[in-house]
Scaffold this active site. Sequence first.
Site, PDB file in Angstrom:
ATOM      1  N   ARG A 173      65.247 118.028   6.866  1.00 34.69           N
ATOM      2  CA  ARG A 173      64.317 117.509   5.636  1.00 34.69           C
ATOM      3  C   ARG A 173      63.679 116.129   6.213  1.00 34.69           C
ATOM      4  O   ARG A 173      62.550 115.876   5.535  1.00 34.69           O
ATOM      5  CB  ARG A 173      65.356 117.126   4.382  1.00 34.69           C
ATOM      6  CG  ARG A 173      64.738 116.776   3.172  1.00 34.69           C
ATOM      7  CD  ARG A 173      64.221 118.005   2.457  1.00 34.69           C
ATOM      8  NE  ARG A 173      63.452 117.708   1.141  1.00 34.69           N
ATOM      9  CZ  ARG A 173      63.728 118.034  -0.055  1.00 34.69           C
ATOM     10  NH1 ARG A 173      64.858 118.854  -0.114  1.00 34.69           N
ATOM     11  NH2 ARG A 173      62.782 118.014  -1.125  1.00 34.69           N
TER      12      ARG A 173
ATOM     13  N   ALA B 206      59.674 121.584  -2.590  1.00 32.13           N
ATOM     14  CA  ALA B 206      61.127 121.935  -2.702  1.00 32.13           C
ATOM     15  C   ALA B 206      61.742 120.991  -3.752  1.00 32.13           C
ATOM     16  O   ALA B 206      61.255 119.644  -3.872  1.00 32.13           O
ATOM     17  CB  ALA B 206      61.913 121.839  -1.667  1.00 32.13           C
ATOM     18  N   HIS B 207      62.974 121.200  -4.411  1.00 29.75           N
ATOM     19  CA  HIS B 207      63.576 120.421  -5.162  1.00 29.75           C
ATOM     20  C   HIS B 207      64.320 119.476  -4.425  1.00 29.75           C
ATOM     21  O   HIS B 207      64.451 119.388  -2.944  1.00 29.75           O
ATOM     22  CB  HIS B 207      64.874 121.188  -5.953  1.00 29.75           C
ATOM     23  CG  HIS B 207      65.385 120.397  -6.783  1.00 29.75           C
ATOM     24  ND1 HIS B 207      66.354 119.501  -6.758  1.00 29.75           N
ATOM     25  CD2 HIS B 207      65.588 120.519  -8.244  1.00 29.75           C
ATOM     26  CE1 HIS B 207      66.935 118.953  -7.953  1.00 29.75           C
ATOM     27  NE2 HIS B 207      66.218 119.622  -8.854  1.00 29.75           N
ATOM     28  N   TYR B 208      64.466 118.092  -4.896  1.00 31.11           N
ATOM     29  CA  TYR B 208      64.996 117.090  -4.275  1.00 31.11           C
ATOM     30  C   TYR B 208      66.400 117.224  -3.670  1.00 31.11           C
ATOM     31  O   TYR B 208      66.909 116.634  -2.701  1.00 31.11           O
ATOM     32  CB  TYR B 208      64.964 115.700  -4.738  1.00 31.11           C
ATOM     33  CG  TYR B 208      65.963 115.670  -6.144  1.00 31.11           C
ATOM     34  CD1 TYR B 208      67.309 115.112  -5.980  1.00 31.11           C
ATOM     35  CD2 TYR B 208      65.531 115.994  -7.146  1.00 31.11           C
ATOM     36  CE1 TYR B 208      68.238 114.927  -6.832  1.00 31.11           C
ATOM     37  CE2 TYR B 208      66.423 115.813  -8.337  1.00 31.11           C
ATOM     38  CZ  TYR B 208      67.652 115.366  -8.375  1.00 31.11           C
ATOM     39  OH  TYR B 208      68.541 115.205  -9.177  1.00 31.11           O
ATOM     40  N   ARG B 209      67.030 118.312  -4.277  1.00 33.76           N
ATOM     41  CA  ARG B 209      68.545 118.600  -3.953  1.00 33.76           C
ATOM     42  C   ARG B 209      68.549 119.245  -2.657  1.00 33.76           C
ATOM     43  O   ARG B 209      67.572 120.043  -2.452  1.00 33.76           O
ATOM     44  CB  ARG B 209      69.190 118.977  -4.964  1.00 33.76           C
ATOM     45  CG  ARG B 209      69.638 118.168  -6.187  1.00 33.76           C
ATOM     46  CD  ARG B 209      70.712 118.718  -6.923  1.00 33.76           C
ATOM     47  NE  ARG B 209      70.873 117.659  -8.015  1.00 33.76           N
ATOM     48  CZ  ARG B 209      70.827 117.818  -9.243  1.00 33.76           C
ATOM     49  NH1 ARG B 209      70.296 118.823  -9.707  1.00 33.76           N
ATOM     50  NH2 ARG B 209      71.059 116.697 -10.215  1.00 33.76           N
TER      51      ARG B 209
END
EC number: 3.1.15.-
Length: 193
Positions: free
Chosen positions: A120, A134-137
């Site tokens: 990431r 993408a989602h932050y998680r």
Amino acid sequence: MSTLYHTCDKIEQRIIWIDCEMTGLDVEKQTLCEIALIVTDSELNTIATGPDIVIHQPKEVLDNMEEWPRNTFHENGLMEKIIASKYSMADAENEVIDFLKLHALPGKSPIAGNSIYMDRLFIKKYMPKLDKFAHYRCIDVSTIKGLVQRWYPDYKHPKKQCTHRAFDDIMESIAELKNYRESIFVKSTASSF
């Protein structure tokens, strides 16, 4: 080229599995050289197999590689593919985004993998459109492995092939999480929250 599998799932629950190979681990000095993706449903069933892209890097970048990836990429054949690749970083990012637009919703699906935080960091720097998609998680399988090693020290972890190629690493990460789900996580129908 991607492969599509049909399962019943909710698109907002899908997981974007990513693995990257890098020229080293220092995000300020090194760069991405391979990225592969698989999208699964929340039950870890494959929805679509995405692109596995080797990104061209010029000689000066390869000359600056850290020792471990240099040796490993010579051994596994990735070095020759990096030199021969016609993909730029932008080309790779665009192909990945085009694939994801077909199989995930922007901002909804987390990325997953082993030590995914490291991937990431590089994605954030070199593929910011993908980072935003993408989602932050993140779902980091190596975190679960670390907990299992501490809480269940006698547990026999699945063997890995360790090819250090992106697609192979994703397949192993998915299999590893399936293994933990089946053998470590307790099935429950009620929430305790």
